[in-house]
Scaffold this active site. Structure first.
Site, short mmCIF file in Angstrom:
data_model
loop_
_atom_site.label_atom_id
_atom_site.label_comp_id
_atom_site.label_asym_id
_atom_site.label_seq_id
_atom_site.Cartn_x
_atom_site.Cartn_y
_atom_site.Cartn_z
N ALA A 32 0.87 -1.10 0.02
CA ALA A 32 -0.10 0.08 0.06
C ALA A 32 0.83 1.09 0.11
O ALA A 32 0.78 2.30 0.92
CB ALA A 32 -0.88 0.11 1.17
N HIS A 37 7.02 6.08 1.10
CA HIS A 37 7.67 4.91 0.65
C HIS A 37 8.48 5.15 -0.40
O HIS A 37 9.75 4.94 -0.56
CB HIS A 37 6.74 3.70 0.25
CG HIS A 37 6.00 3.20 1.35
ND1 HIS A 37 4.72 3.28 1.46
CD2 HIS A 37 6.27 2.58 2.48
CE1 HIS A 37 4.30 2.38 2.67
NE2 HIS A 37 5.12 1.98 3.22
N GLY A 149 11.20 4.90 7.74
CA GLY A 149 10.43 6.30 7.97
C GLY A 149 10.56 6.71 9.25
O GLY A 149 10.51 5.92 10.31
N ASP A 152 7.77 6.17 12.00
CA ASP A 152 7.95 4.90 13.09
C ASP A 152 8.98 4.86 13.92
O ASP A 152 9.92 3.91 13.66
CB ASP A 152 7.87 3.61 12.03
CG ASP A 152 6.22 3.38 11.43
OD1 ASP A 152 5.45 3.59 12.31
OD2 ASP A 152 6.33 3.38 10.32
N GLN A 155 10.11 2.13 16.03
CA GLN A 155 10.48 0.98 15.29
C GLN A 155 12.11 1.06 14.66
O GLN A 155 12.76 0.12 14.77
CB GLN A 155 9.44 0.85 13.93
CG GLN A 155 10.07 -0.07 13.07
CD GLN A 155 8.84 -0.41 11.85
OE1 GLN A 155 8.33 -1.21 12.20
NE2 GLN A 155 9.23 0.09 10.75
O1 PAF Z 1 7.14 -0.58 8.86
C1 PAF Z 1 6.59 -1.24 8.23
O2 PAF Z 1 6.02 -1.17 6.94
C2 PAF Z 1 6.81 -2.61 8.92
O3 PAF Z 1 6.90 -2.66 9.97
C3 PAF Z 1 8.26 -3.40 8.32
C4 PAF Z 1 9.65 -2.58 8.80
C5 PAF Z 1 8.14 -3.59 6.74
C6 PAF Z 1 8.21 -4.98 8.87
O4 PAF Z 1 7.18 -5.60 8.57
#
Ligand code: PAF
Length: 282
Positions: A32, A37, A149, A152, A155
């Site tokens: 998506a 991205h 990005g 996140d 993350q």
């Molecule tokens: O940020 C995301 O889209 C997801 O957490 C990732 C890093 C692709 C892992 O599935």
């Protein structure tokens, strides 16, 4: 445009064309794709000889089965979007079995507490799932540079910790948040918002922009109370958390230390769609 659905095909291809001296940029995604991205992919194309983009909705990072089944899956459109910027990108779009031969079960990691706050607190097990899939993807693609990005942010810290702990030879590169014209942070989840919901969700960024201003003069407690007020009687929005934390350990800020870098983090439900955002404060 090359698309591989199996890791064996991808690794065979990469080992034939990518000797040790070829730099591989990697953009892991769950598809998506949006402009955020695409900006990561552009950054990778600029700085690496090869760019691999994975498109894989990773089941082990969803603690809510409805969220997993409603997550948008738009591979054909994603391929077209990637093609529109370059036909040189290598796409890896595996099945669940290709990533998880023995069943989709997450590994357990210790991320020194980074996994227990905010997203980790409200989505239990989420970062074990992220760690599991990113470890596997890094092992398959063996990238030189991997792009994520800033939206996140938690993350990214988790992935940096994973890379350090497991000694994975990859540079983790953080790229700025991309926003809709109304300030809403771009997210694959925005695809599920109606126009009206998108307009309402603009309050999220408006609020954290104000937080940045208030952070210069007000206490964290007074800012946090003010944020709660902003979402109090807004019909379709529900504040899940708001937190000001340092950028290294993600510890909640109580008293501001002038030598520490802080960031505001927020998660809000727009009806049943959960959105997050973040802003650096100093
Ligand atoms: O940020 C995301 O889209 C997801 O957490 C990732 C890093 C692709 C892992 O599935």
């Amino acid at each position: 445009m090359l698309i591989f659905y199996k890791k064996l095909q991808l690794t065979t291809y990469l080992s034939t064309i990518a000797g040790d001296k070829v730099t591989i940029g990697f953009v892991p995604t769950m598809g998506a794709l949006h402009l955020g991205h695409l900006s990561l992919i552009k950054e990778s194309l600029l700085n690496n000889e090869l760019t691999v983009v994975s498109v894989f909705v990773n089941p082990t990072q969803f603690n809510n089965p409805n969220d997993l089944s409603n997550y948008p899956r738009t591979l054909e459109k994603d391929v077209e979007k990637i093609k529109s910027i370059s036909s040189k990108v290598i796409i890896y779009a595996p099945t669940v079995d290709d990533i998880y031969e023995k069943g989709a079960v997450p590994e357990h990691f210790n991320f020194d507490g980074l996994e227990n706050t905010m997203e980790g607190q409200f989505r239990p097990g989420h970062f074990n799932g992220v760690g599991t899939v990113v470890k596997r993807l890094f092992n398959i693609v063996k990238p030189t540079n991997a792009y994520f990005g800033e939206k996140d942010f938690q993350q990214v810290l988790i992935i940096k910790k994973l890379v350090k702990t497991l000694n994975i030879p990859v540079n983790v590169i953080i790229c700025p948040v991309f926003r809709e014209p109304n300030g809403l942070a771009m997210s694959s989840r925005n695809e599920r918002l109606s126009e009206e919901e998108k307009n309402e969700a603009a309050l999220i960024y408006k609020t954290i922009q104000q937080v940045k201003i208030k952070f210069k003069t007000e206490s964290v407690l007074s800012i946090s109370n003010w944020v709660k007020e902003q979402f109090k009687n807004v019909p379709n929005l529900k504040l899940e958390y708001f937190q000001i934390a340092d950028e290294t350990f993600l510890l909640p800020c109580k008293i501001i230390n002038t030598t520490t870098n802080y960031r505001a983090f927020i998660a809000v439900y727009v009806n049943n769609i959960r959105l997050i955002d973040t802003i650096s404060l100093n």
